[in-house]
Scaffold this motif. Structure first.
Motif, PDB file in Angstrom:
ATOM      1  N   SER A 185       0.872  -1.178   0.000  1.00  0.00           N
ATOM      2  CA  SER A 185       0.000   0.000   0.000  1.00  0.00           C
ATOM      3  C   SER A 185       0.907   1.226   0.000  1.00  0.00           C
ATOM      4  N   GLY A 186       1.173   1.739  -1.180  1.00  0.00           N
ATOM      5  CA  GLY A 186       2.063   2.890  -1.288  1.00  0.00           C
ATOM      6  C   GLY A 186       3.514   2.479  -1.168  1.00  0.00           C
ATOM      7  N   PRO A 187       4.431   3.430  -1.343  1.00  0.00           N
ATOM      8  CA  PRO A 187       5.843   3.102  -1.205  1.00  0.00           C
ATOM      9  C   PRO A 187       6.210   2.876   0.256  1.00  0.00           C
ATOM     10  N   SER A 188       7.403   2.337   0.465  1.00  0.00           N
ATOM     11  CA  SER A 188       7.948   2.159   1.809  1.00  0.00           C
ATOM     12  C   SER A 188       7.795   3.455   2.606  1.00  0.00           C
ATOM     13  N   ALA A 189       7.424   3.328   3.882  1.00  0.00           N
ATOM     14  CA  ALA A 189       7.233   4.533   4.695  1.00  0.00           C
ATOM     15  C   ALA A 189       7.557   4.226   6.143  1.00  0.00           C
ATOM     16  N   THR A 190       7.858   5.278   6.898  1.00  0.00           N
ATOM     17  CA  THR A 190       8.047   5.105   8.329  1.00  0.00           C
ATOM     18  C   THR A 190       7.397   6.268   9.058  1.00  0.00           C
ATOM     19  N   SER A 191       6.973   6.028  10.273  1.00  0.00           N
ATOM     20  CA  SER A 191       6.468   7.116  11.119  1.00  0.00           C
ATOM     21  C   SER A 191       7.208   7.098  12.443  1.00  0.00           C
ATOM     22  N   GLY A 203      12.226  -0.337   1.548  1.00  0.00           N
ATOM     23  CA  GLY A 203      11.630  -0.853   0.321  1.00  0.00           C
ATOM     24  C   GLY A 203      11.755   0.181  -0.784  1.00  0.00           C
ATOM     25  N   PRO A 204      11.166  -0.102  -1.979  1.00  0.00           N
ATOM     26  CA  PRO A 204      11.224   0.854  -3.076  1.00  0.00           C
ATOM     27  C   PRO A 204      10.674   2.214  -2.649  1.00  0.00           C
ATOM     28  N   ARG A 205      11.415   3.275  -3.010  1.00  0.00           N
ATOM     29  CA  ARG A 205      10.974   4.600  -2.600  1.00  0.00           C
ATOM     30  C   ARG A 205       9.957   5.190  -3.564  1.00  0.00           C
TER      31      ARG A 205
ATOM     32  N   VAL B 226       3.250 -11.054   8.793  1.00  0.00           N
ATOM     33  CA  VAL B 226       3.956  -9.918   9.404  1.00  0.00           C
ATOM     34  C   VAL B 226       3.475  -8.625   8.757  1.00  0.00           C
ATOM     35  N   VAL B 227       3.066  -7.701   9.604  1.00  0.00           N
ATOM     36  CA  VAL B 227       2.519  -6.418   9.183  1.00  0.00           C
ATOM     37  C   VAL B 227       3.561  -5.342   9.494  1.00  0.00           C
ATOM     38  N   GLU B 228       3.951  -4.559   8.494  1.00  0.00           N
ATOM     39  CA  GLU B 228       4.992  -3.549   8.731  1.00  0.00           C
ATOM     40  C   GLU B 228       4.876  -2.401   7.735  1.00  0.00           C
ATOM     41  N   SER B 229       5.787  -1.452   7.807  1.00  0.00           N
ATOM     42  CA  SER B 229       5.702  -0.264   6.970  1.00  0.00           C
ATOM     43  C   SER B 229       6.939  -0.003   6.126  1.00  0.00           C
ATOM     44  N   GLU B 230       8.094  -0.358   6.645  1.00  0.00           N
ATOM     45  CA  GLU B 230       9.322   0.166   6.060  1.00  0.00           C
ATOM     46  C   GLU B 230       9.898  -0.708   4.959  1.00  0.00           C
ATOM     47  N   GLY B 231       9.588  -2.016   5.008  1.00  0.00           N
ATOM     48  CA  GLY B 231      10.207  -2.929   4.059  1.00  0.00           C
ATOM     49  C   GLY B 231      11.356  -3.689   4.708  1.00  0.00           C
ATOM     50  N   ASN B 232      11.742  -3.268   5.903  1.00  0.00           N
ATOM     51  CA  ASN B 232      12.779  -4.024   6.615  1.00  0.00           C
ATOM     52  C   ASN B 232      12.283  -5.428   6.932  1.00  0.00           C
ATOM     53  N   GLY B 233      10.972  -5.525   7.211  1.00  0.00           N
ATOM     54  CA  GLY B 233      10.390  -6.836   7.469  1.00  0.00           C
ATOM     55  C   GLY B 233      10.526  -7.723   6.244  1.00  0.00           C
ATOM     56  N   MET B 275      -4.402   0.943   5.414  1.00  0.00           N
ATOM     57  CA  MET B 275      -3.605  -0.283   5.346  1.00  0.00           C
ATOM     58  C   MET B 275      -2.148   0.122   5.531  1.00  0.00           C
ATOM     59  N   ASN B 276      -1.408  -0.708   6.241  1.00  0.00           N
ATOM     60  CA  ASN B 276       0.017  -0.453   6.394  1.00  0.00           C
ATOM     61  C   ASN B 276       0.721  -0.700   5.060  1.00  0.00           C
ATOM     62  N   PRO B 277       1.863  -0.053   4.794  1.00  0.00           N
ATOM     63  CA  PRO B 277       2.505  -0.225   3.486  1.00  0.00           C
ATOM     64  C   PRO B 277       2.800  -1.679   3.092  1.00  0.00           C
ATOM     65  N   TYR B 278       3.273  -2.501   4.003  1.00  0.00           N
ATOM     66  CA  TYR B 278       3.620  -3.875   3.598  1.00  0.00           C
ATOM     67  C   TYR B 278       3.051  -4.921   4.549  1.00  0.00           C
ATOM     68  N   THR B 279       2.420  -5.939   3.974  1.00  0.00           N
ATOM     69  CA  THR B 279       2.049  -7.123   4.742  1.00  0.00           C
ATOM     70  C   THR B 279       2.602  -8.334   4.005  1.00  0.00           C
TER      71      THR B 279
END
Lengths: 218, 492
Positions: A185-191, A203-205, B226-233, B275-279
């Motif tokens: 869901s959208g590009p890689s993100a962090t909060s 992930g892909p930016r 695993v539910v995450e956002s950054e892609g590190n997962g 939805m979180n960015p990556y599941t």
């Protein structure tokens, strides 16, 4: 006694209060939540998908089958990409207009090899309109999970309307749990820094989604 | 649980110190209020939130009530899909299993997906003691690890740090662990995230072993999620050759379809996103794609003891969204560290004393780390009645009574330090069952009200240090009633 028996024994003793006639699974859970939210027509659902993808900073394009090769070539060139990873089952026509080095998704290529590649183009298993999510299931036109992860630029092609579902429950009906799935869901993100959303960590930016409709469809 | 927290002061002392830290309070207030507002909006988008919440609650309750059956089913399906299942009764056993599995690969480093379970068992420290380096790859966990700090929030472990502090940590520490921070690093979140990307990428690309937890495990299919956002997962779950997932036994759902509930409620409750960015979901191993060896380590570590408590059992429904932290007035002021556990906030206040028992000073104090305002219950996506469990645990601390520890039924003694409270309760019980004495006492209190001290003497002093004593009325209610209504109810 091994730990398996120990733990299962503890669980059974802990549940001594649960009666034998405790309702079985199919009676224990009310599923009176909605299968989808709202009652949108086909084109509205695709519109909602585009809107929600964009809301989470994916770049959204729309085109017809015929326009797809030129559009993909244009996106790759605008991004300044010199190379692109190609899943084994990607329709050859898709990249027929792109003047770019094609890198095959091979089992022996390492993560370092993939890190040298600029972009990746894949299809998807389906897309969810309500959440702005694309789901990959490792099909031949999507390739292994790593190819959509290591390159910094992911272009995903969604056939509309047949690959679009409205909701998360509808997605689960269509997906096969035996396959490894990646929901995006959208590009890689962090909060993680003061809860400010920042796009692009691991992930892909850049995520570009192409909604492609067959000739004659809107 | 983890040795990291040994010697923690009890909650009141730790909270008292934290409340004096202006930076911490400002960071926390900003963060929790931001997410609180966003969450309310994300939840309001879904018209069937109440039904989803009820379904989530019932799925989890049903699973817990038949946990033995679902654990066995999960083991069968994971094994059939090519995974290997291990069982660990406590933290030491889980750590030992993971250490042996890493040793078998011949590697001396692992990359880690953020996981509460591995923090709970102190896995990083156990690996380090055996010469195996564990690299945290979630940005917030990286900040905590580099800062030699402890996590203070379930979802955003570095919530107590602001951008300036994070920049200082990166500048000072990154070179100790690998690629140094870029020259001239500023404190903008985008630059900080970029520094983390560069620092961690070299670790991802060379990693041979990944360690994760899981948000959900599906008994019928053997699927982990695993539910995450950054892609590190995704990096840790798909690039290494070997994947070891360490998961609490309560994380099961019976069927694939059940995920449709939690993948709607979890993202909205935790990061306030649709939805979180990556599941990622995986079922055993997939030929030619991702790790070719997969181990699942199922941990008990106090969960079966929690399961044995019919009131407290509901804490095991928790899906670790952290919504309860963000609305809690006590958490907002005291910060996560004061809870002395990897599980801070309202859920930590009921989970830690159940997983670890109420014997230690910090665990005996946690059921009191609440104003019982109920905001945590309102936002919980699986409707855990946290206030109910808090009151239940307070009773256990003060009165003692039956509990289960390491699978054995025990009778707990009342905790020390609550003697005055118990004496007061006994006195109250006696007074209320002797109306004559109560009446005399109340009249006496009214007549002497001008001479009452503002603070209590003796053991009650600590209580009245932070509270005003209630004013004694000029006339007891019963006397007033007798005088004005002649004791007759005139509404009839």
């Amino acid at each position: 006694m091994n730990s398996r028996e120990l733990i299962l024994g503890r669980v059974r003793r802990a549940l001594a209060d649960v009666p034998r006639d405790d309702p079985p699974y199919d009676q224990a859970v009310d599923r009176d939540y909605l299968r989808e939210h709202g009652n949108l027509g086909v084109e509205e659902t695709v519109g909602l998908l585009a809107e929600n993808l964009a809301d989470y900073r994916a770049i959204v394009h729309r085109c017809t089958d015929d326009e797809l090769p030129a559009l993909l070539a244009g996106i790759l060139s605008a991004h300044g990409s010199a190379s692109v990873v190609v899943p084994p089952g990607l329709p050859p026509a898709w990249l027929s207009a792109a003047d770019i080095t094609r890198v095959e998704d091979r089992a022996e290529s390492t993560a370092y090899d993939l890190d040298e590649v600029d972009s990746v183009v894949t299809a998807c298993a389906l897309a969810i309109a309500e959440t702005g999510t694309i789901v990959l299931d490792g099909g031949l036109d999507q390739g292994r999970r790593r190819i959509t992860l290591v390159p910094d630029h992911h272009i995903c092609v969604v056939r509309v309307p047949d690959q679009v579902v409205s909701s998360v429950p509808q997605a689960f009906e269509r997906l096969d749990p035996a396959r490894a799935l990646t929901w995006i869901s959208g590009p890689s993100a962090t909060s993680d820094i003061e809860l400010d959303r920042v796009e692009g960590v691991h992930g892909p930016r850049t995520l570009e989604v192409v909604l492609v409709s067959g000739a004659g469809l809107a | 649980m983890s040795g990291t927290y040994l010697g923690m002061p009890a909650f009141p002392k730790a909270a008292h110190e934290a409340v004096g830290n202006q930076t911490l309070r400002a960071n926390l207030r900003h963060a929790t209020h931001t997410i609180r507002g966003k969450r309310a909006k994300a939840v309001a988008e879904v018209s069937d939130w109440a039904e989803l919440r009820e379904a989530g609650k019932r799925i989890k309750d049903h699973t817990l009530r038949h946990l033995d059956r679902y654990l066995v089913q999960l083991e069968e399906s994971v094994t059939a899909a090519g995974g290997v299942v291990h069982w660990a009764a406590d933290a030491d056993e889980a750590n030992r299993i993971v250490i042996d599995l890493v040793r078998m690969t011949g590697e001396s480093e692992v990359v880690k997906v953020k996981s509460m379970a591995t923090q709970e068992i102190g896995l990083n420290e156990a690996l380090e003691a055996e010469g195996i380096h564990a690299y945290e790859t979630d940005l917030a966990e990286l900040i905590v690890q580099l800062g030699k700090d402890r996590p203070s929030h379930i979802l955003v472990p570095a919530i107590h740090r602001n951008r300036g502090e994070i920049r200082d940590i990166f500048r000072r520490e990154m070179s100790e662990w690998g690629r140094p921070a870029p020259e001239g690093l500023t404190d903008t979140p985008a630059e900080l995230a970029e520094a983390a990307r560069l620092h961690l990428r070299e670790k991802f690309l060379r990693a041979k072993v990944g360690v994760s937890g899981a948000n959900f495990m599906v008994a019928e299919t053997g699927t982990l999620v695993v539910v995450e956002s950054e892609g590190n997962g995704r990096m840790c779950l798909t690039l290494p050759e070997t994947l070891i997932s360490v998961v609490g036994i309560e994380k099961i759902v019976p069927t694939w379809q059940d995920l449709e509930v939690f993948l709607q409620t979890l993202p909205r409750s935790s990061t306030a996103e649709r939805m979180n960015p990556y599941t990622s979901t995986w079922t055993g191993t997939t030929d030619g794609d991702g790790p070719q060896t997969f181990h699942l380590v199922l941990i008990d570590n106090g969960r079966t003891d929690t399961l044995a408590d019919e009131v407290g059992r509901q804490a095991l429904r928790c899906i670790r969204c952290s919504a309860c932290l963000n609305v809690c007035p006590v958490y907002e002021r005291a910060g996560g560290h004061a809870y002395g556990s990897v599980y801070p906030g309202p859920i930590g206040a009921i989970l830690s004393p159940q997983l670890r028992g109420t014997e230690s000073e910090i665990d005996a104090s946690l059921p009191y780390a609440s104003s019982l305002c109920g905001a945590c219950y309102e936002v919980c996506p699986v409707a855990i009645d946290i206030p109910e469990v808090l009151v239940h645990l307070r009773e256990r601390v003060v009165q003692g009574g039956p509990a289960t520890r390491e699978g054995t039924k025990v009778v707990l003694k009342p905790a020390k330090g609550h003697a005055a409270e118990r004496a007061a309760m006994r006195a109250a019980r006696w007074a209320f069952s002797h109306p004559g004495a109560l009446r005399t006492g109340q009249r006496l209190a009214s007549r002497t009200r001008r001479f009452h001290p503002r603070t209590l003497p003796g053991p009650g002093r600590a209580w009245s240090d932070t509270r005003d004593l209630p004013a004694v009325p000029a006339e007891p209610f019963r006397d007033w009633w007798q005088r004005t209504h002649g004791g007759k109810d005139t509404t009839k």
